[in-house]
Design an enzyme around this catalytic site. Structure first.
Site, PDB file in Angstrom:
ATOM      1  N   ASP A 189       0.863  -1.176   0.000  1.00 46.32           N
ATOM      2  CA  ASP A 189       0.000   0.000   0.000  1.00 46.32           C
ATOM      3  C   ASP A 189       0.907   1.235   0.000  1.00 46.32           C
ATOM      4  O   ASP A 189       2.113   1.125   0.233  1.00 46.32           O
ATOM      5  CB  ASP A 189      -0.886  -0.054   1.254  1.00 46.32           C
ATOM      6  N   THR A 220       0.030   4.777   1.577  1.00 46.14           N
ATOM      7  CA  THR A 220      -0.025   5.561   2.810  1.00 46.14           C
ATOM      8  C   THR A 220       0.280   4.693   4.030  1.00 46.14           C
ATOM      9  O   THR A 220      -0.375   3.687   4.269  1.00 46.14           O
ATOM     10  CB  THR A 220      -1.418   6.200   2.978  1.00 46.14           C
ATOM     11  N   ASP A 226      -1.672  -1.264   6.133  1.00 47.06           N
ATOM     12  CA  ASP A 226      -1.831  -0.822   7.525  1.00 47.06           C
ATOM     13  C   ASP A 226      -3.213  -0.289   7.852  1.00 47.06           C
ATOM     14  O   ASP A 226      -3.472   0.104   8.979  1.00 47.06           O
ATOM     15  CB  ASP A 226      -0.794   0.263   7.849  1.00 47.06           C
TER      16      ASP A 226
END
Length: 857
Positions: A543, A545, A744
């Site tokens: 991912d 961010t 996350d």
């Protein structure tokens, strides 16, 4: 009320169902039972006693139930929310008599919080646990105690159980010495010391037997001048009795149990081999006339094998002793983690410092942490600053600077400044406790590669017994004189040298050490399967961010594109919408609005649209904040001029959210999130390991391309919704790729679950961590490189162990059977076979211990 209990004795999903049904028969409660971990979650409107729960379980099952964590209180179940100065001696919620009864009941039920739970190191029955020390009913190995979080030792008076003190001393009522409320000896040390005591006794009696037997090799044997051989044989019998019936009797008990349950194991072979040798010798002494001349010496006595039986048993006992010591080192990582948790803390009560037990700390308490002290619980800095050494948890050697409101974790070490912290998480909720629990669970889990060893072990003992019988027959028919003696000795050697335990220990020992090594390097492994799979991955999906970037976005600028709206108007509407959102980008805008002193206005009809943005109403007007997909959904047109401005910013790797009022774009906000300094190096390292690194992001095409080019990624996909990430991973898997996914956020959870292995950044959400097989405490991509290295080295170690264990048995059994005799005239003594067998298990453990020094950085 909701309470958690540990269920002992479950081994499969059928067990779980039986336990759940039995407990749900109790009126007024709702129970959910899980197998891994073996727990029962009990929801009830009123307190329910442990006896009632156990009675319901015992009525239909053989399982046990115990509280996972005892609440601090007086013993009657009522918690002490506030500690009083004299609370150790007197508690207002019940009388001394009631407390005495509660203590008495507690001692009778012998319920322990975590400590006193045992498991088989070979995991013969999966995650099944036992509530007392002993040996595994399947393989016969000594059960190992599960490590638990440190608890402060408390002391009580034997005559006045209502007296509870944090320090040893004298009872204030009768003056007797206070004693620990719970035993403090480590169960592994007790097992080792018990084996050591028995080994000393066995050796003391075995050495004389061995010397008597070996003296026959001395010309003109001097001991025969003292008395004849037949009398020395009786001396050997007398000396062998303490060895057989005390020091090593447990081997025969295990062998008998294995035959009765048909769970044949190493002790079956030892029991048969040494037992037959000893019984043969006893019969030879008592009834020498029943044996043919082949079995007799020149003096007319029958050959006896007391020395073979006792030396075999003593060497096996020595192997068990060394194994107990070595096994203690395999879970040293857990023990070291346990030592990180301090027993006491300095609590600030009414402005004064007071040293208290760790159990009496609650969320919201203020604690003073002095220079060099360990931080007792999880929380945040309330006053002052600090430099914290987090190496024992994150694996990073450089201390971290902390200021007011920064988070601190239990077990980390304060530098040279004093500070005040506010407690946020205690007990099992702290990061350290969760790490210990995860390491414990992973250490006890089975890797898929172990299935092969389990299948072989299932046929191993019957095959060895069959080979032993065939060995006896062949030597009896074709062997030289005395052929029956050769047949007997070689058959016993075959039984003794075979070692299924080396095969059974090959995988779990490596897993245990590897998981501990990972924990010390900031890599938490959820289970052994994840550790094995990580070595097989082809593609790593990341991912953006919080994974590639720091996850600390900040507003760079806010711009209005309509003259009717000032910049402050745009900010006001943005923070009004984002006040109900928990997205990191939303928090960045709220922080920006606070810095600009702009008031947060109440929003209505708020709705978060996953992967697109948020909508709501302010003063009767419809607002929307998000990406171009959201603007398209609400039919808000983005002008060419605005689009060009936004595209320019996005090509710099920044994120842009549009603001629309009544379906008309009136402005946008530019948010920057710095790429982590370690990301580029970590990605290059992963690519060198053979992984293809691809980024999936919900951000726009231009921002995704800018980040991908900066990091030299193998590919990227932009504007991905959670379901898009999920589908793309499915496509990769359908094409034969083995995919690891690192993320996350909550929106990453579906993809993390679908991937062959999910990797959660420890800085992210609980949902992401729960969905992942591996968690990186620091939330750094270097952690993935560490996990890949660790997985590779653990799998190589397991294969070395399996190769050794299989090779040892494949080579050792034929040699013991006498296959070398026709060519070299060499035979293997049963005593040498016992020595080899004992060291085979120890060798497997010692090889696994090499992982402790493996370099994965």
């Amino acid at each position: 009320m909701k309470h958690s209990y540990k269920i002992g004795g479950m081994s499969c999903n059928g067990c779980r169902t039986n336990a759940e049904n039995a407990l749900n028969n109790i009126e007024g409660i709702n129970v959910t039972v899980t197998l891994n971990p073996p727990e029962a979650i009990v929801e009830t409107d009123k307190p329910i006693s442990i006896e009632k729960l156990q009675k319901a379980l015992s009525a239909k099952t053989h399982y046990t139930i115990a509280p996972i964590e005892e609440k601090k209180g007086c013993g009657c179940g009522a918690p002490n929310d506030k500690e009083k100065p004299d609370s150790k001696k007197e508690n207002s919620c019940c009388s001394n008599d009631a407390k005495s009864k509660a203590q008495e009941h507690k001692s009778k039920t012998n319920l322990k919080s975590g400590n006193g739970t045992f498991y088989c190191p070979m995991h013969c029955e999966g995650d099944k646990t036992y509530d007392k020390a002993g040996d595994c009913p399947v393989c016969g190995m000594d059960l190992v105690e599960e490590a638990v979080t440190n608890k402060a030792t408390q002391y009580t008076c034997p005559m006045h159980p209502e007296i509870v003190e944090d320090e040893p001393g004298a009872c204030p009522i009768c003056g007797m010495d206070l004693v620990p409320m719970e035993a403090t000896d480590d169960e592994e040390d007790k097992t080792y010391l018990k084996l050591l005591r028995k080994f000393k006794i066995a050796a003391a009696f075995t050495i004389p037997i061995f010397l008597i037997a070996m003296s026959e090799m001395i010309p003109n044997n001097p001991i025969y001048k003292l008395m004849d051989l037949k009398y020395w044989n009786w001396v050997q019998l007398a000396l062998s009795i303490p060895v057989v019936f005390y020091a090593t009797w447990m081997f025969f008990e295990r062998a008998w149990r294995s035959v009765m349950t048909w769970n044949l194991n190493m002790f079956t072979l030892i029991g048969i081999g040494s037992g037959v040798a000893w019984l043969f010798s006893v019969v030879a002494l008592l009834f020498p006339g029943v044996f043919p001349d082949q079995f007799k010496t020149e003096s007319g006595t029958v050959f006896v094998y007391f020395e073979a039986a006792t030396v075999i048993l003593t060497l096996v006992l020595m192997g068990q002793l060394l194994e107990a010591r070595a096994h203690g080192k395999t879970n040293s990582a857990i023990k070291e983690l346990l030592k990180l948790a301090p027993n006491k803390a300095t609590k600030i009560v009414d402005g004064e410092d007071k040293v208290v037990s760790i159990d009496s700390i609650h969320p919201g308490d203020l604690l003073r942490v002095k220079p060099g002290e360990k931080i007792p619980v999880d929380g945040s800095i309330h006053e002052g600053e600090a430099v914290i050494d987090e190496s024992m948890i994150s694996g990073e050697p450089i201390p971290v600077q902390k200021k007011k409101n920064d988070k601190v974790s239990s077990g980390t070490i304060n530098g040279n400044k004093s500070f005040v912290m506010v407690t946020e998480k205690v007990g099992s909720e702290t990061l350290l406790s969760q790490i210990i629990e995860m390491v414990n669970n992973a250490s006890r889990s089975k890797a898929p590669i172990q299935k092969m060893a389990d299948q072989i072990s299932g046929y191993f003992v019957p095959i060895v017994v069959f080979i032993s019988v065939i060995t006896f027959i062949i030597w009896a028919i074709f062997g030289p004189e005395p052929s029956y003696v050769y047949a007997f000795v070689n058959a016993i050697a075959v039984l003794i040298i075979a070692c299924p335990c080396a095969l059974g220990l090959a995988t779990p020992m490596s897993v245990m050490v590897g998981v501990g090594k990972g924990a010390h390097s900031g890599v938490l492994i959820k289970n052994a399967e994840s550790l094995e799979k990580m070595d097989e991955m082809d593609v790593l999906v990341i991912d953006k961010t919080g994974t590639v970037t720091e996850g600390k976005p900040s507003v760079e600028k806010v711009e209005s594109v309509e003259t009717d709206f000032s910049e402050n108007d745009i900010i006001e509407k943005i923070i009004a919408l984002n006040s109900s959102s928990e997205h990191p980008l939303a928090q960045a805008t709220l922080k920006y609005g606070k810095e600009k002193n702009i008031k947060v206005l109440p929003i209505s009809k708020f709705e978060a649209i996953t992967g697109k943005g948020v909508i709501g109403e302010l003063n009767g007007k419809k607002l929307a904040l998000g990406n171009d997909k959201l603007m398209a959904d609400i039919k808000a047109n983005i002008s060419t001029e605005v689009n060009e401005k936004v595209t320019t910013v996005q090509k710099q790797g920044k994120t842009v959210s549009y603001l629309a009022v009544e379906n008309k774009v009136v402005g946008f906000v530019v948010i920057a999130d710095k790429i982590k300094a370690s990301s580029k190096e970590a990605i290059h390292r992963l690519q060198k390991e053979g992984l293809q690194v691809v980024m999936f992001t919900g951000d726009n095409e231009d921002t995704a391309k800018a980040v991908s080019d900066t990091l030299n990624l193998d590919g990227y996909k932009a504007q991905m919704l959670p379901q898009d990430k999920l589908e793309e991973i499915k496509k990769m898997q359908a094409s034969g790729k083995k995919v690891a996914m690192a993320g996350d956020g909550i929106n990453d959870a579906p993809a993390l679950s679908q991937a062959n292995i999910g990797i959660a950044m420890g800085t992210g959400t609980d949902v992401a961590i729960e969905s992942a097989g591996i968690t990186l405490i620091k939330g750094d991509l270097n952690g993935i490189a560490k996990a890949k290295q660790l997985s590779h080295k653990v799998m190589r170690n397991i294969k070395e162990n399996l190769f050794f264990a299989l090779g040892y048995n494949v080579i050792g059994i034929p040699i013991a059977a006498g296959v070398l005799y026709p060519f070299f005239g060499t035979l293997l003594s049963p005593m040498i076979a016992a020595l080899a067998m004992s060291f085979s298990s120890v060798s497997v453990i010692m090889n696994a211990l090499r992982l402790k020094n493996a370099n994965i950085d």
